[in-house]
Design a protein around this motif. Sequence first.
Motif, mmCIF file in Angstrom:
data_model
loop_
_atom_site.group_PDB
_atom_site.id
_atom_site.type_symbol
_atom_site.label_atom_id
_atom_site.label_comp_id
_atom_site.label_asym_id
_atom_site.label_seq_id
_atom_site.Cartn_x
_atom_site.Cartn_y
_atom_site.Cartn_z
ATOM 1 N N ASP A 1 13.554 2.326 2.438
ATOM 2 C CA ASP A 1 12.886 2.755 3.805
ATOM 3 C C ASP A 1 11.490 3.112 3.599
ATOM 4 O OD1 ASP A 1 15.239 2.089 4.977
ATOM 5 O OD2 ASP A 1 15.769 4.241 5.341
ATOM 6 N N LEU A 2 11.145 3.994 2.602
ATOM 7 C CA LEU A 2 9.836 4.239 2.165
ATOM 8 C C LEU A 2 8.815 3.556 1.818
ATOM 9 C CD1 LEU A 2 10.447 7.811 0.618
ATOM 10 C CD2 LEU A 2 9.204 7.608 2.681
ATOM 11 N N LEU A 3 9.267 2.098 1.159
ATOM 12 C CA LEU A 3 8.392 1.414 0.693
ATOM 13 C C LEU A 3 8.034 0.146 1.566
ATOM 14 C CD1 LEU A 3 9.180 1.310 -3.108
ATOM 15 C CD2 LEU A 3 7.491 2.532 -1.974
ATOM 16 N N PHE A 4 9.209 -0.216 2.351
ATOM 17 C CA PHE A 4 9.444 -1.410 3.245
ATOM 18 C C PHE A 4 9.938 -0.918 4.611
ATOM 19 C CE2 PHE A 4 10.292 -2.840 -1.245
ATOM 20 C CZ PHE A 4 9.013 -3.761 -1.415
ATOM 21 N N PRO A 5 9.031 -0.039 5.219
ATOM 22 C CA PRO A 5 9.405 0.423 6.502
ATOM 23 C C PRO A 5 9.485 -0.784 7.476
ATOM 24 C CG PRO A 5 7.408 1.103 5.977
ATOM 25 C CD PRO A 5 7.583 0.458 4.858
ATOM 26 N N GLY A 6 10.497 -1.116 8.033
ATOM 27 C CA GLY A 6 10.904 -2.329 8.948
ATOM 28 C C GLY A 6 10.928 -3.540 8.388
ATOM 29 N N GLU A 7 10.884 -3.465 7.209
ATOM 30 C CA GLU A 7 10.879 -4.998 6.483
ATOM 31 C C GLU A 7 12.031 -5.300 5.608
ATOM 32 O OE1 GLU A 7 7.253 -6.401 4.307
ATOM 33 O OE2 GLU A 7 6.859 -4.451 4.798
ATOM 34 N N ASP A 8 12.562 -6.325 5.384
ATOM 35 C CA ASP A 8 13.576 -6.667 4.567
ATOM 36 C C ASP A 8 12.955 -6.584 2.943
ATOM 37 O OD1 ASP A 8 15.770 -7.378 3.133
ATOM 38 O OD2 ASP A 8 15.841 -9.407 3.711
ATOM 39 N N PRO A 9 13.713 -5.718 2.005
ATOM 40 C CA PRO A 9 12.787 -5.601 0.789
ATOM 41 C C PRO A 9 13.411 -6.549 0.014
ATOM 42 C CG PRO A 9 14.261 -3.656 1.387
ATOM 43 C CD PRO A 9 14.639 -4.546 2.475
ATOM 44 N N VAL A 10 14.690 -7.259 0.132
ATOM 45 C CA VAL A 10 15.039 -8.207 -0.616
ATOM 46 C C VAL A 10 14.211 -9.560 -0.937
ATOM 47 C CG1 VAL A 10 17.190 -9.915 -1.255
ATOM 48 C CG2 VAL A 10 17.460 -7.476 -0.204
ATOM 49 N N GLY A 11 13.993 -9.778 -2.245
ATOM 50 C CA GLY A 11 12.898 -10.928 -2.435
ATOM 51 C C GLY A 11 11.656 -10.273 -2.742
ATOM 52 N N GLN A 12 11.170 -9.138 -2.326
ATOM 53 C CA GLN A 12 9.968 -8.455 -2.562
ATOM 54 C C GLN A 12 9.744 -7.995 -3.903
ATOM 55 O OE1 GLN A 12 7.931 -8.309 0.245
ATOM 56 N NE2 GLN A 12 8.898 -7.797 2.009
ATOM 57 N N ASN B 1 0.671 -1.055 0.048
ATOM 58 C CA ASN B 1 -0.181 0.047 -0.243
ATOM 59 C C ASN B 1 0.773 1.170 -0.041
ATOM 60 O OD1 ASN B 1 0.964 -0.494 2.387
ATOM 61 N ND2 ASN B 1 -1.038 -0.014 3.688
ATOM 62 N N GLN B 2 2.163 1.107 -0.275
ATOM 63 C CA GLN B 2 3.046 2.171 -0.324
ATOM 64 C C GLN B 2 3.435 2.537 -1.658
ATOM 65 O OE1 GLN B 2 3.955 3.615 2.657
ATOM 66 N NE2 GLN B 2 3.357 1.907 3.969
ATOM 67 N N ASN B 3 3.376 3.979 -1.768
ATOM 68 C CA ASN B 3 4.050 4.163 -3.347
ATOM 69 C C ASN B 3 5.083 5.641 -3.210
ATOM 70 O OD1 ASN B 3 2.286 6.789 -4.884
ATOM 71 N ND2 ASN B 3 1.079 5.754 -3.063
ATOM 72 N N TRP B 4 5.691 5.704 -4.151
ATOM 73 C CA TRP B 4 6.711 6.816 -4.221
ATOM 74 C C TRP B 4 7.116 7.099 -5.618
ATOM 75 C CZ3 TRP B 4 8.125 10.465 -1.149
ATOM 76 C CH2 TRP B 4 9.389 10.822 -1.164
ATOM 77 N N ASN B 5 7.304 8.383 -5.892
ATOM 78 C CA ASN B 5 7.680 8.826 -7.116
ATOM 79 C C ASN B 5 9.194 8.881 -6.881
ATOM 80 O OD1 ASN B 5 8.666 10.771 -9.214
ATOM 81 N ND2 ASN B 5 6.564 10.239 -9.983
ATOM 82 N N THR B 6 10.134 8.261 -7.778
ATOM 83 C CA THR B 6 11.462 8.290 -7.550
ATOM 84 C C THR B 6 12.147 8.342 -9.184
ATOM 85 O OG1 THR B 6 13.421 7.379 -6.593
ATOM 86 C CG2 THR B 6 11.640 5.847 -7.567
ATOM 87 N N SER B 7 13.359 8.481 -9.155
ATOM 88 C CA SER B 7 14.136 8.436 -10.431
ATOM 89 C C SER B 7 14.549 6.922 -10.443
ATOM 90 C CB SER B 7 15.321 9.452 -10.373
ATOM 91 O OG SER B 7 16.520 8.679 -9.751
ATOM 92 N N ILE B 8 14.479 6.449 -11.800
ATOM 93 C CA ILE B 8 14.971 5.355 -12.094
ATOM 94 C C ILE B 8 15.902 5.040 -12.824
ATOM 95 C CG2 ILE B 8 12.812 4.935 -13.632
ATOM 96 C CD1 ILE B 8 12.883 1.958 -12.517
ATOM 97 N N GLU B 9 17.000 4.256 -12.617
ATOM 98 C CA GLU B 9 18.191 4.440 -13.452
ATOM 99 C C GLU B 9 18.312 2.966 -13.930
ATOM 100 O OE1 GLU B 9 21.949 6.392 -12.452
ATOM 101 O OE2 GLU B 9 21.053 7.965 -11.803
ATOM 102 N N GLY B 10 19.050 3.142 -15.280
ATOM 103 C CA GLY B 10 19.321 1.552 -15.887
ATOM 104 C C GLY B 10 20.662 1.630 -16.169
ATOM 105 N N GLY B 11 21.262 0.481 -15.791
ATOM 106 C CA GLY B 11 22.826 0.350 -16.030
ATOM 107 C C GLY B 11 23.038 -1.135 -16.278
#
Lengths: 407, 260
Positions: free
Chosen positions: A165-176, A117-127
């Motif tokens: 931190d914004l999308l996964f507060p208090g959670e491990d984002p890896v694998g999400q 239920n979180q969302n955020w406008n951010t810059s996305i970079e490809g490399g």
Amino acid sequence: MGGWNILRVALIAIRRNPVRSGLTMLGVIIGVASVIAMVALGSGARASIDEQISSQGVNLIYLSAGSWGRGPGTARGGAGSTTSLTVEDADAVRAQVPLVARVSPGVRGRAQVIAGNQNWNTSIEGGNEEYLEIRSWRVVAGENFTARHVLVADKVCLLGKTVADLLFPGEDPVGQIVRVRNLPFRVIGVLAPKGQGQWGDDQDDIVIAPYTTLQKKLLGITHLNRVTISAVSQDRVEQAAIEITRLMRQRHRITNPDDDDFTVRTVEEMAQTRLDVANTMNSLLMSVASVSLLVGGIGIMNIMLVSVTERTREIGLRLAVGARSRDILSQFLAEAVTLSVFGGLLGIALGIGISETIVRSLGWPMQVTTEAIALAFGFAAAVGVFFGWYPARRAASLDPIDALRYE
Amino acid sequence: MALIRLVDLRKSYRVGDVTVHALRGLSLDVERGSFVCVVGASGSGKSTLMNVLGLLDRPTSGHYYLEGEDVSGFDKDRRAHLRNRKIGFVFQNFNLLPRTSALENVELPLLYGGRALPPAERHARARGLLEAVGLGSRLDHTPQQLSGGQQQRVAIARALVNEPELLLADEPTGNLDSRTSVEIMEILQRLVRERGITVVLITHEHDIAEYGTRVVTVRDGRVTSDTPVQNRRDAAAERAALPPLELEVEPEPAEAGAEA
């Protein structure tokens, strides 16, 4: 008269008039303190710029599409606005410029990123898989994507600290899973925090993914926005940038530099403007501080002249009981130098105090360097010798008979 | 051999457009251990004579033999060295360093002359001399805390600290009352008698000159008379005969009794 006696006599003379001596020293104290505080401010500013450069990677070269140059009569979109930069250009740079160590083709965009239920406008970079290494960026959780992820345009991504931190507060984002413009990306790593960028932007507010994925699945483009390159070493950055420029002009068949459809910039170049500003500021502050040191010196000269006049009889007496001219000269010179050296020492203490206070209360980056202290102290001593010379000379040239009769 | 021999001494200097001939062929011998008083009106050349004798100034021509050595051609530094070693000065206005203790004032000549005496020895010498002039209890007093006579006694101690051959006193009693003058003259007489020091005293008061062994009158830059003193005054006896002071004005009454 021996060195120790000269100093002792000077100290006695200074102690005889403590208020006046204190006020005389005040000029030097303020001068030295301000030199030290100003240099600390300048070195602090430079150090923070240096730190930002090295946080970006010191060998970094950006090859961006579009040009900052201003050709006559043509409308220019600026860097990143043209579609002429291609993966082939990146490959050519890698293959044909020997000073280049690593190359990462890149695309950039902004997107709404959603997780749960979180969302955020951010810059996305490809490399590519080398991008993080070029930017000397570490992965703190999970791992970087691989050449294979890039090759197959896999929907994997790395999250910057802020985004994680914004999308996964208090959670491990890896694998999400995060959704970028409704496209699901698997989070495989979290980036180490990098802090503020050159222009005060948050470098951790970012999502990084294979550029192929962004090109094909998210942005629907085939060109690149920029190529991120690292040179083999820091001192070859300039040369590498020149060779990249030459190669690009050749590949894009450009003869007039005004027509460039690309821009090559090094990180140092980008920081140069700010370094220049910092240096200019620093010289300006330094010269103001030096002027106050100079004024302090003139104060010493003034007081010494008054002192010589006031103590004419004393000088006459000293001459009568066997002082040579050079004894008188060294005595008055020693007084001036002692005043300025004591002033210098107190000024150093005050300067360090001021710097500390500014760091604590305003949080400005300040660096009190030993060079600055040595410089200010040496300058103060020199001021004492320089401005003490004339009054001392005058005292030493007095005639004993006239001096003894002086009223 | 005379301690001092002046031969045809001349000194002239320019004041604006005028050339002043202060000494015009002055000759004088001063024997060791004598107490010579030079008298003369102002403008007679006695101050110039004093400056030349004290090696503060150089004669224009003529010779000045000090202990047989012709010092008239010595440069500034050599004269400074001789002044330090052989001559003690006592001035009319004392010339003590203000805000400086009596002890340090007396030690002053020991700082110069290229000799590095250890501080302890400097103190010991200065203390001994201050005791000899009766100021043993006022070592740490500054000139402001001392009376005129006491200041002059500090100055005499200072003049003696390098054990000079010659003591030059330029109107030493000029700023003192008659009682204190007698006290100072007593000290000078004692120095000649007990230490064999040669004193040359400059004054314009003839009664002061009578404390010496010889009176030399200077006029227009020449010696016009040079006579031994017939009825020499004895300062010690005169002081003893003076009525005791009912109230001695002292800067610090608490220590007034310590002075003897």
